[in-house]
Scaffold this motif. Structure first.
Motif, mmCIF file in Angstrom:
data_model
loop_
_atom_site.group_PDB
_atom_site.id
_atom_site.type_symbol
_atom_site.label_atom_id
_atom_site.label_comp_id
_atom_site.label_asym_id
_atom_site.label_seq_id
_atom_site.Cartn_x
_atom_site.Cartn_y
_atom_site.Cartn_z
ATOM 1 N N ALA A 26 0.831 -1.200 0.000
ATOM 2 C CA ALA A 26 0.000 0.000 0.000
ATOM 3 C C ALA A 26 0.873 1.261 0.000
ATOM 4 C CB ALA A 26 -0.932 0.004 1.213
ATOM 5 N N ARG A 27 1.985 1.214 0.701
ATOM 6 C CA ARG A 27 2.889 2.366 0.725
ATOM 7 C C ARG A 27 3.552 2.559 -0.638
ATOM 8 N NH1 ARG A 27 5.833 1.134 6.590
ATOM 9 N NH2 ARG A 27 3.966 1.521 7.873
ATOM 10 N N VAL A 28 3.885 1.468 -1.291
ATOM 11 C CA VAL A 28 4.480 1.558 -2.620
ATOM 12 C C VAL A 28 3.484 2.159 -3.606
ATOM 13 C CG1 VAL A 28 5.518 0.264 -4.514
ATOM 14 C CG2 VAL A 28 5.991 -0.401 -2.143
ATOM 15 N N ALA A 29 2.247 1.722 -3.538
ATOM 16 C CA ALA A 29 1.215 2.259 -4.429
ATOM 17 C C ALA A 29 0.988 3.743 -4.175
ATOM 18 C CB ALA A 29 -0.082 1.483 -4.243
ATOM 19 N N ALA A 30 0.967 4.136 -2.899
ATOM 20 C CA ALA A 30 0.733 5.535 -2.560
ATOM 21 C C ALA A 30 1.887 6.419 -3.014
ATOM 22 C CB ALA A 30 0.527 5.681 -1.056
ATOM 23 N N ARG B 68 9.566 0.556 -5.223
ATOM 24 C CA ARG B 68 9.355 -0.877 -5.414
ATOM 25 C C ARG B 68 9.057 -1.543 -4.082
ATOM 26 N NH1 ARG B 68 14.130 -3.043 -9.521
ATOM 27 N NH2 ARG B 68 13.972 -1.357 -11.077
ATOM 28 N N ARG B 69 8.370 -2.681 -4.166
ATOM 29 C CA ARG B 69 8.129 -3.485 -2.972
ATOM 30 C C ARG B 69 9.336 -4.380 -2.721
ATOM 31 N NH1 ARG B 69 4.673 -8.571 -1.480
ATOM 32 N NH2 ARG B 69 4.444 -8.219 0.760
ATOM 33 N N GLY B 70 9.787 -4.369 -1.474
ATOM 34 C CA GLY B 70 10.918 -5.214 -1.129
ATOM 35 C C GLY B 70 11.340 -4.989 0.305
ATOM 36 N N GLY B 71 12.374 -5.713 0.701
ATOM 37 C CA GLY B 71 12.898 -5.604 2.063
ATOM 38 C C GLY B 71 14.410 -5.643 2.026
#
Length: 259
Positions: A78-82, A95-98
């Motif tokens: 959700a943070r990546v989309a925002a 990007r989504r990741g860790g």
């Protein structure tokens, strides 16, 4: 199917300019690393609920190299989309990741206020995961700061482990150097006890600050610089950077502050 990102979702709190001190230090101390990199890729790991700090990082690093690329990496989709509305491809994206860095190979990773929310036992593994994915010669900056960015500290970490500790504060609001204890990196915060090097360091700085009270007539910058100079003269291997001291900043090697 992409593997699950390494790590956990953190609180994500942030504020504009919260990371200005570490960013300005990166420009000063790591500017050559970014300038000379074959691919000037930087990751803002765990940028939080808003993309503000990633946007600011890209703007500040562009002073070093115009073509620097910053990628904000967050576990929470959700943070990546925002954050997508703030993207400016190819210079700034999200990007989504860790800790696996979403498959990227950056020359620099900034992870502020991330590991502070983990158990101390998780720090070494997180460092290993991040540094194994860095470009050759790359570094991880792991640290923490208060909500307004007035007080903070960070470690420079390579594949061989931590190499340097930096303390930084807004001197107009710094009561005394002992206050740095509140915002030590996760790897050090539980070691601020008698007998540990970081405790001895903060005590030495604090004692020197008290002895430098006469310099307060000339303002907090003069007093802090005098205190750091005295601490260095007492044997602590603080980098000889008087201009940085007057900014409320000092750096010294990790072996003198950790185990």
């Amino acid at each position: 199917m992409n593997p699950r990102p390494l790590g956990e979702v953190t609180r994500g709190t942030t504020n504009p300019n919260r990371l200005r001190r570490v960013d300005n230090w990166i420009v000063y101390a790591l500017g050559p690393l970014i300038r000379d990199a074959p691919e000037p890729l930087v990751v803002d790991l765990g940028y939080g609920a808003t993309p503000t700090t990633a946007v600011e990082l890209r703007s500040r690093l562009a002073r070093v190299r115009r073509d620097v690329r910053v990628v904000g990496v967050e576990i929470d989709p959700a943070r990546v989309a925002a954050a997508s509305a703030a993207a400016d491809p190819p210079w700034l994206e999200f990007r989504r990741g860790g800790f696996e860095l979403a498959g990227l190979r950056p020359v620099l990773v900034r992870a502020l206020n991330v590991l502070r929310q983990y158990d101390e036992s998780a720090v070494a593994g997180a460092w290993a995961a991040v540094t194994s994915r860095l470009a050759p010669g790359g570094v991880l900056i792991d640290g923490t700061c208060d909500e307004l960015g007035r007080l903070g500290s960070w470690l420079t970490v390579t594949g061989a482990g931590p190499v340097r500790l930096t303390l930084a504060a807004r001197l107009a609001t710094l009561p005394r150097p002992a206050s740095f204890a509140e915002r030590l990196p996760k790897a050090l915060i539980h070691r601020n006890v008698p007998g540990e090097p970081v405790h001895d360091l903060l005590r030495a700085l604090d004692d020197a600050w008290l002895s430098a009270a006469p310099y307060a007539t000339f303002g907090p910058r003069a007093r802090f610089a005098a205190a750091v100079a005295a601490t260095r003269a007492a044997g602590w291997p603080i980098a000889h950077e008087p201009r940085r001291w007057r900014l409320g900043e000092l750096s010294l090697p990790w072996p003198t502050t950790g185990s």
